[in-house]
Write a protein that holds these residues in place. Structure first.
Motif, PDB file in Angstrom:
ATOM      1  N   GLY B 176       0.828  -1.202   0.000  1.00 36.74           N
ATOM      2  CA  GLY B 176       0.000   0.000   0.000  1.00 36.74           C
ATOM      3  C   GLY B 176       0.860   1.249   0.000  1.00 36.74           C
ATOM      4  O   GLY B 176       2.069   1.189  -0.252  1.00 36.74           O
ATOM      5  N   TYR B 177       0.224   2.362   0.270  1.00 40.81           N
ATOM      6  CA  TYR B 177       0.935   3.644   0.366  1.00 40.81           C
ATOM      7  C   TYR B 177       0.528   4.299   1.657  1.00 40.81           C
ATOM      8  O   TYR B 177      -0.668   4.381   1.959  1.00 40.81           O
ATOM      9  CB  TYR B 177       0.532   4.570  -0.784  1.00 40.81           C
ATOM     10  N   GLU B 178       1.488   4.781   2.404  1.00 39.68           N
ATOM     11  CA  GLU B 178       1.143   5.515   3.615  1.00 39.68           C
ATOM     12  C   GLU B 178       0.752   6.946   3.223  1.00 39.68           C
ATOM     13  O   GLU B 178       1.380   7.565   2.360  1.00 39.68           O
ATOM     14  CB  GLU B 178       2.318   5.534   4.588  1.00 39.68           C
ATOM     15  N   ILE B 179      -0.323   7.432   3.831  1.00 34.43           N
ATOM     16  CA  ILE B 179      -0.780   8.794   3.572  1.00 34.43           C
ATOM     17  C   ILE B 179      -0.463   9.646   4.791  1.00 34.43           C
ATOM     18  O   ILE B 179      -0.867   9.310   5.907  1.00 34.43           O
ATOM     19  CB  ILE B 179      -2.317   8.817   3.310  1.00 34.43           C
ATOM     20  N   GLN B 180       0.276  10.714   4.581  1.00 36.22           N
ATOM     21  CA  GLN B 180       0.547  11.644   5.675  1.00 36.22           C
ATOM     22  C   GLN B 180      -0.656  12.577   5.809  1.00 36.22           C
ATOM     23  O   GLN B 180      -1.031  13.241   4.846  1.00 36.22           O
ATOM     24  CB  GLN B 180       1.811  12.464   5.380  1.00 36.22           C
ATOM     25  N   LEU B 181      -1.249  12.586   7.002  1.00 40.89           N
ATOM     26  CA  LEU B 181      -2.405  13.466   7.190  1.00 40.89           C
ATOM     27  C   LEU B 181      -1.982  14.925   7.053  1.00 40.89           C
ATOM     28  O   LEU B 181      -0.866  15.295   7.410  1.00 40.89           O
ATOM     29  CB  LEU B 181      -3.068  13.240   8.549  1.00 40.89           C
ATOM     30  N   GLY B 182      -2.852  15.707   6.501  1.00 44.51           N
ATOM     31  CA  GLY B 182      -2.548  17.116   6.281  1.00 44.51           C
ATOM     32  C   GLY B 182      -3.609  18.005   6.898  1.00 44.51           C
ATOM     33  O   GLY B 182      -4.308  17.602   7.824  1.00 44.51           O
ATOM     34  N   VAL B 183      -3.708  19.202   6.401  1.00 44.05           N
ATOM     35  CA  VAL B 183      -4.697  20.140   6.939  1.00 44.05           C
ATOM     36  C   VAL B 183      -5.879  20.274   5.974  1.00 44.05           C
ATOM     37  O   VAL B 183      -7.022  20.114   6.357  1.00 44.05           O
ATOM     38  CB  VAL B 183      -4.060  21.510   7.238  1.00 44.05           C
ATOM     39  N   ALA B 184      -5.585  20.554   4.700  1.00 48.23           N
ATOM     40  CA  ALA B 184      -6.663  20.700   3.720  1.00 48.23           C
ATOM     41  C   ALA B 184      -6.198  20.067   2.411  1.00 48.23           C
ATOM     42  O   ALA B 184      -5.418  20.678   1.704  1.00 48.23           O
ATOM     43  CB  ALA B 184      -7.011  22.168   3.530  1.00 48.23           C
ATOM     44  N   PRO B 185      -6.626  18.883   2.100  1.00 50.58           N
ATOM     45  CA  PRO B 185      -7.541  18.057   2.883  1.00 50.58           C
ATOM     46  C   PRO B 185      -6.814  17.298   4.000  1.00 50.58           C
ATOM     47  O   PRO B 185      -5.598  17.125   3.940  1.00 50.58           O
ATOM     48  CB  PRO B 185      -8.054  17.061   1.843  1.00 50.58           C
ATOM     49  N   VAL B 186      -7.578  16.860   4.969  1.00 45.72           N
ATOM     50  CA  VAL B 186      -7.000  16.130   6.105  1.00 45.72           C
ATOM     51  C   VAL B 186      -6.387  14.812   5.638  1.00 45.72           C
ATOM     52  O   VAL B 186      -5.285  14.448   6.030  1.00 45.72           O
ATOM     53  CB  VAL B 186      -8.087  15.835   7.170  1.00 45.72           C
ATOM     54  N   PRO B 188      -5.302  13.350   2.302  1.00 41.59           N
ATOM     55  CA  PRO B 188      -5.131  13.663   0.872  1.00 41.59           C
ATOM     56  C   PRO B 188      -4.980  12.410   0.010  1.00 41.59           C
ATOM     57  O   PRO B 188      -3.958  12.223  -0.657  1.00 41.59           O
ATOM     58  CB  PRO B 188      -3.864  14.526   0.872  1.00 41.59           C
ATOM     59  N   TYR B 189      -6.007  11.576   0.001  1.00 45.37           N
ATOM     60  CA  TYR B 189      -5.880  10.276  -0.667  1.00 45.37           C
ATOM     61  C   TYR B 189      -5.799  10.382  -2.184  1.00 45.37           C
ATOM     62  O   TYR B 189      -5.279   9.481  -2.847  1.00 45.37           O
ATOM     63  CB  TYR B 189      -7.020   9.337  -0.230  1.00 45.37           C
ATOM     64  N   LEU B 190      -6.295  11.491  -2.753  1.00 45.93           N
ATOM     65  CA  LEU B 190      -6.234  11.605  -4.214  1.00 45.93           C
ATOM     66  C   LEU B 190      -4.792  11.736  -4.714  1.00 45.93           C
ATOM     67  O   LEU B 190      -4.515  11.442  -5.880  1.00 45.93           O
ATOM     68  CB  LEU B 190      -7.061  12.796  -4.709  1.00 45.93           C
ATOM     69  N   SER B 191      -3.903  12.155  -3.842  1.00 45.06           N
ATOM     70  CA  SER B 191      -2.500  12.286  -4.266  1.00 45.06           C
ATOM     71  C   SER B 191      -1.944  10.923  -4.684  1.00 45.06           C
ATOM     72  O   SER B 191      -1.104  10.836  -5.571  1.00 45.06           O
ATOM     73  CB  SER B 191      -1.652  12.907  -3.160  1.00 45.06           C
ATOM     74  N   ILE B 192      -2.417   9.861  -4.049  1.00 46.16           N
ATOM     75  CA  ILE B 192      -1.967   8.511  -4.411  1.00 46.16           C
ATOM     76  C   ILE B 192      -2.477   8.169  -5.817  1.00 46.16           C
ATOM     77  O   ILE B 192      -1.749   7.613  -6.649  1.00 46.16           O
ATOM     78  CB  ILE B 192      -2.496   7.442  -3.416  1.00 46.16           C
ATOM     79  N   ILE B 193      -3.711   8.544  -6.077  1.00 42.22           N
ATOM     80  CA  ILE B 193      -4.297   8.251  -7.395  1.00 42.22           C
ATOM     81  C   ILE B 193      -3.611   9.087  -8.470  1.00 42.22           C
ATOM     82  O   ILE B 193      -3.333   8.589  -9.565  1.00 42.22           O
ATOM     83  CB  ILE B 193      -5.826   8.477  -7.338  1.00 42.22           C
ATOM     84  N   ASP B 194      -3.275  10.330  -8.145  1.00 44.11           N
ATOM     85  CA  ASP B 194      -2.520  11.176  -9.086  1.00 44.11           C
ATOM     86  C   ASP B 194      -1.218  10.498  -9.490  1.00 44.11           C
ATOM     87  O   ASP B 194      -0.807  10.555 -10.641  1.00 44.11           O
ATOM     88  CB  ASP B 194      -2.164  12.517  -8.425  1.00 44.11           C
ATOM     89  N   HIS B 195      -0.590   9.920  -8.506  1.00 41.75           N
ATOM     90  CA  HIS B 195       0.683   9.235  -8.721  1.00 41.75           C
ATOM     91  C   HIS B 195       0.531   8.175  -9.818  1.00 41.75           C
ATOM     92  O   HIS B 195       1.368   8.072 -10.716  1.00 41.75           O
ATOM     93  CB  HIS B 195       1.093   8.601  -7.389  1.00 41.75           C
TER      94      HIS B 195
END
Lengths: 206, 206
Positions: B176-186, B188-195
């Motif tokens: 899988g891919y670890e997602i670092q929680l952020g502020v906006a968005p909390v 950011p799961y679409l960044s994985i799909i962008d990849h």
């Protein structure tokens, strides 16, 4: 699978030729709403691995739940909420589908009060993301079913303050596609989408 | 918009460097579930016209409704139904997205009892239609969030009779891919799909 049709549809077919009499039998189980016909059609598409489209559950605000011993939780107080999206969405050959299924007794037009603001906004948002967004309209008095791309509904909605509060049937005939009801699926709406996909066209251009 | 985090997440950040203290403030409003974080993220994506993703309403079997005069209809008897699909779906840049968001207190693996048969079947059906299907997993004790493509969940599910009843964290880290929680968005799961999209790859190949 028994195929059921909305009230009155059998009447139309009773006028048909003897070769169609065999069909008549399956139209005899009346009383289904248009929504139920769409649900059955989706079930057919799903079972044949053609598309995955589901109706979203009715949105409900749950206020109170009882948890009796040894039996299922009972919701004892809840309220209907306004939907923030359309009722149906899913996927077909890699395409995102999003639509509403609406029924009217009107004979000359489709009243826009069948929609609310949230749904119109949702349709716009999905179009911006390149979704295939449309409305299936059942004119129950006429026993006619239409596929109309969401752009036309949005156009009428946005002009409704100045102009009319419904979409004329004539316009739906010109800009939409009539769907002939079948047996399996009852409402073969994907055939309209196939028509576009095969030509590489957008459903929004007609 | 106030950003709220699930229980305990502020503890992690209290250990961080002074430059991160500013962030700490917004983490102080505790008590949100992972699901609520995903809902907030979806709201962010929607408001920025990045994607249209909604959580489906909880499926409820309505048995009895009262219609009091001059006030809203009250559902007085209803039952929870098992969902026939995953909780989230929508569209992103023309791609159909379908996923579940799940939370576990486990520290070493993700238990498969978090899913039921219907959801697994639904995920398979959507993959067959070329959807982007995945699971977002929040390990609350570890405060780590992962994106895992549905194929891995399905593989483990189908072997669960013979093998194990959970997916090891090690495997999730590897596949899988670890997602670092952020502020906006909390989240950011679409960044994985962008990849994946940017490379023209499928999420199912890793």
């Amino acid at each position: 699978m028994a195929i059921n049709y909305p009230n009155g549809i059998s009447k139309k077919y009773q006028k048909e030729t003897p070769t169609q009499k065999k069909k008549q039998h399956s139209f005899s189980n009346r009383g289904m709403s248009f929504e139920e016909l769409i649900n059955q059609s989706n079930l057919y598409y799903l079972s044949k691995e053609i598309a995955v489209v589901h109706k979203k559950p009715t949105p409900v605000q749950i206020v109170h739940v009882n948890y009796p011993k040894r039996s299922a939780a009972v919701i004892t107080e809840a309220y209907f909420k306004e939907a923030s999206t359309t009722d149906y969405n899913g996927i077909y050959k890699g395409n995102y589908l999003d639509f509403e299924a609406k029924e009217t007794k009107n004979k000359t037009s489709f009243p826009l009060h069948n929609f609310h603001e949230h749904q119109i906004n949702h349709m716009k948002q999905c179009i911006n993301q390149q979704g295939i967004v449309f409305v299936l309209i059942w004119f129950s008095s006429l026993q006619r079913c239409f596929f109309l791309s969401a752009t036309h509904v949005i156009d009428y909605w946005e002009n409704k303050e100045n102009k009319r509060k419904s979409i004329p049937l004539k316009m739906i005939e010109d800009c939409g596609y009539e769907i002939q009801l079948g047996v399996a699926p009852v409402v073969p709406y994907l055939s309209i989408i196939d028509h576009y996909i095969s030509k590489g066209d957008s459903i929004y251009e007609k």
